[in-house]
Design a protein around this motif. Sequence first.
Motif, PDB file in Angstrom:
ATOM      1  N   MET A   1     -11.715  11.780  -9.437  1.00 43.09           N
ATOM      2  CA  MET A   1     -10.565  11.321 -11.083  1.00 43.09           C
ATOM      3  C   MET A   1      -9.609  10.313 -11.324  1.00 43.09           C
ATOM      4  N   ILE A   2      -9.241   9.266  -9.706  1.00 44.44           N
ATOM      5  CA  ILE A   2      -8.435   7.873 -10.899  1.00 44.44           C
ATOM      6  C   ILE A   2      -9.665   7.646 -11.352  1.00 44.44           C
ATOM      7  N   GLU A   3     -10.655   7.797 -10.402  1.00 44.24           N
ATOM      8  CA  GLU A   3     -12.108   7.157 -10.888  1.00 44.24           C
ATOM      9  C   GLU A   3     -12.731   7.106 -12.803  1.00 44.24           C
ATOM     10  N   GLU A   4     -12.414   8.102 -12.830  1.00 43.61           N
ATOM     11  CA  GLU A   4     -13.125   8.245 -13.920  1.00 43.61           C
ATOM     12  C   GLU A   4     -11.731   8.070 -14.722  1.00 43.61           C
ATOM     13  N   ILE A   5     -10.885   8.305 -14.689  1.00 42.49           N
ATOM     14  CA  ILE A   5      -9.044   7.679 -16.108  1.00 42.49           C
ATOM     15  C   ILE A   5      -9.408   6.246 -15.967  1.00 42.49           C
ATOM     16  N   LEU A   6      -9.446   5.787 -14.989  1.00 43.80           N
ATOM     17  CA  LEU A   6      -9.236   3.765 -15.215  1.00 43.80           C
ATOM     18  C   LEU A   6     -11.212   3.891 -15.033  1.00 43.80           C
ATOM     19  N   LYS A   7     -12.589   3.704 -15.475  1.00 48.19           N
ATOM     20  CA  LYS A   7     -13.295   4.096 -16.486  1.00 48.19           C
ATOM     21  C   LYS A   7     -13.499   3.646 -17.146  1.00 48.19           C
ATOM     22  N   LYS A   8     -12.550   4.462 -18.259  1.00 52.26           N
ATOM     23  CA  LYS A   8     -12.663   5.015 -19.432  1.00 52.26           C
ATOM     24  C   LYS A   8     -11.889   3.524 -19.984  1.00 52.26           C
ATOM     25  N   LEU A   9     -10.714   3.481 -19.384  1.00 51.54           N
ATOM     26  CA  LEU A   9      -9.852   2.026 -19.823  1.00 51.54           C
ATOM     27  C   LEU A   9     -11.182   1.013 -19.334  1.00 51.54           C
ATOM     28  N   LYS A  10     -11.970   0.505 -18.161  1.00 55.23           N
ATOM     29  CA  LYS A  10     -12.447  -0.345 -17.685  1.00 55.23           C
ATOM     30  C   LYS A  10     -13.477  -0.782 -19.509  1.00 55.23           C
ATOM     31  N   ASP A  11     -14.145   0.415 -19.319  1.00 57.33           N
ATOM     32  CA  ASP A  11     -15.623   0.503 -19.821  1.00 57.33           C
ATOM     33  C   ASP A  11     -15.003  -0.389 -21.688  1.00 57.33           C
ATOM     34  N   THR A  12     -14.112  -0.155 -21.886  1.00 62.71           N
ATOM     35  CA  THR A  12     -12.577  -0.719 -23.099  1.00 62.71           C
ATOM     36  C   THR A  12     -13.662  -2.377 -23.612  1.00 62.71           C
ATOM     37  N   GLU A  13     -13.785  -2.794 -24.080  1.00 65.50           N
ATOM     38  CA  GLU A  13     -14.720  -3.665 -24.729  1.00 65.50           C
ATOM     39  C   GLU A  13     -13.163  -5.409 -24.327  1.00 65.50           C
ATOM     40  N   GLY A  14     -13.617  -5.588 -23.489  1.00 62.48           N
ATOM     41  CA  GLY A  14     -12.711  -6.635 -23.927  1.00 62.48           C
ATOM     42  C   GLY A  14     -11.560  -6.874 -22.098  1.00 62.48           C
ATOM     43  N   VAL A  15     -11.821  -5.705 -21.532  1.00 62.69           N
ATOM     44  CA  VAL A  15     -10.707  -5.545 -20.313  1.00 62.69           C
ATOM     45  C   VAL A  15     -11.997  -5.905 -19.281  1.00 62.69           C
ATOM     46  N   LEU A  16     -11.779  -6.879 -18.971  1.00 58.30           N
ATOM     47  CA  LEU A  16     -12.114  -7.672 -17.493  1.00 58.30           C
ATOM     48  C   LEU A  16     -11.766  -7.071 -15.954  1.00 58.30           C
ATOM     49  N   ASN A  22       1.512  -0.010  -5.614  1.00 55.69           N
ATOM     50  CA  ASN A  22       2.072   0.926  -5.351  1.00 55.69           C
ATOM     51  C   ASN A  22       3.290   0.377  -5.663  1.00 55.69           C
ATOM     52  N   LYS A  23       4.219   0.075  -5.417  1.00 54.92           N
ATOM     53  CA  LYS A  23       5.422  -0.961  -6.118  1.00 54.92           C
ATOM     54  C   LYS A  23       5.793  -1.835  -4.820  1.00 54.92           C
ATOM     55  N   GLU A  24       5.713  -1.931  -3.421  1.00 54.16           N
ATOM     56  CA  GLU A  24       5.475  -2.629  -2.645  1.00 54.16           C
ATOM     57  C   GLU A  24       3.949  -3.878  -2.971  1.00 54.16           C
ATOM     58  N   GLY A  25       3.251  -3.662  -3.541  1.00 55.74           N
ATOM     59  CA  GLY A  25       2.155  -4.231  -3.683  1.00 55.74           C
ATOM     60  C   GLY A  25       0.274  -4.456  -3.468  1.00 55.74           C
ATOM     61  N   SER A  26       1.156  -3.217  -3.148  1.00 52.51           N
ATOM     62  CA  SER A  26      -0.389  -2.522  -1.464  1.00 52.51           C
ATOM     63  C   SER A  26      -1.180  -2.357  -2.888  1.00 52.51           C
ATOM     64  N   LEU A  27      -3.068  -2.827  -2.674  1.00 52.11           N
ATOM     65  CA  LEU A  27      -3.731  -2.260  -3.694  1.00 52.11           C
ATOM     66  C   LEU A  27      -4.206  -0.835  -3.583  1.00 52.11           C
ATOM     67  N   LEU A  28      -3.949   0.288  -4.251  1.00 47.70           N
ATOM     68  CA  LEU A  28      -4.846   1.352  -4.711  1.00 47.70           C
ATOM     69  C   LEU A  28      -5.910   1.624  -4.782  1.00 47.70           C
ATOM     70  N   TYR A  29      -6.498   0.655  -5.985  1.00 47.21           N
ATOM     71  CA  TYR A  29      -7.364   0.979  -6.293  1.00 47.21           C
ATOM     72  C   TYR A  29      -7.621  -0.347  -6.977  1.00 47.21           C
ATOM     73  N   SER A  30      -9.202  -0.354  -7.606  1.00 50.10           N
ATOM     74  CA  SER A  30      -9.476  -1.967  -8.386  1.00 50.10           C
ATOM     75  C   SER A  30     -10.747  -1.522  -8.489  1.00 50.10           C
ATOM     76  N   ILE A  31     -11.043  -1.811  -9.881  1.00 51.05           N
ATOM     77  CA  ILE A  31     -12.373  -2.153 -10.709  1.00 51.05           C
ATOM     78  C   ILE A  31     -12.472  -3.874 -11.583  1.00 51.05           C
ATOM     79  N   SER A  32     -13.555  -4.450 -11.100  1.00 47.94           N
ATOM     80  CA  SER A  32     -13.537  -5.833 -12.292  1.00 47.94           C
ATOM     81  C   SER A  32     -15.114  -6.224 -12.083  1.00 47.94           C
TER      82      SER A  32
END
Length: 116
Positions: A1-16, A22-32
């Motif tokens: 579910m989260i991957e689908e949500i973020l993929k829409k944003l990632k597919d926007t032209e100009g998004v790298l 989380n608020k401590e800075g631990s990586l929860l998800y990345s797409i790049s």
Amino acid sequence: MIEEILKKLKDTEGVLAIILTNKEGSLLYSISNLDISLEILSGLTASLAGLSDEILQELKMGKLKNIILNGTIGRLIISSLNNENILFVSVENTGNIELIESVLSNTIEDLNKTNY
């Protein structure tokens, strides 16, 4: 579910890249599209989360919607979610910032509705 949500944003032209921490800075998800190791990315997000703490307090108080840091070759948009997680979006300077902010707003709304 989260991957689908973020993929829409990632597919926007100009998004790298999109980084969710989380608020401590631990990586929860990345797409790049950027060639960067997970270790470096984790360290970067932890540093950004620490440096962004004061700014995020302003976001929580409703004074700010997003923080946009302008660089020489791109921008970094920092947004806070309802669960205090932080969304970092790296975009090209040439990207349509209004379109990206619109899609980002929808993404944040969708993320706030989920229990990821």
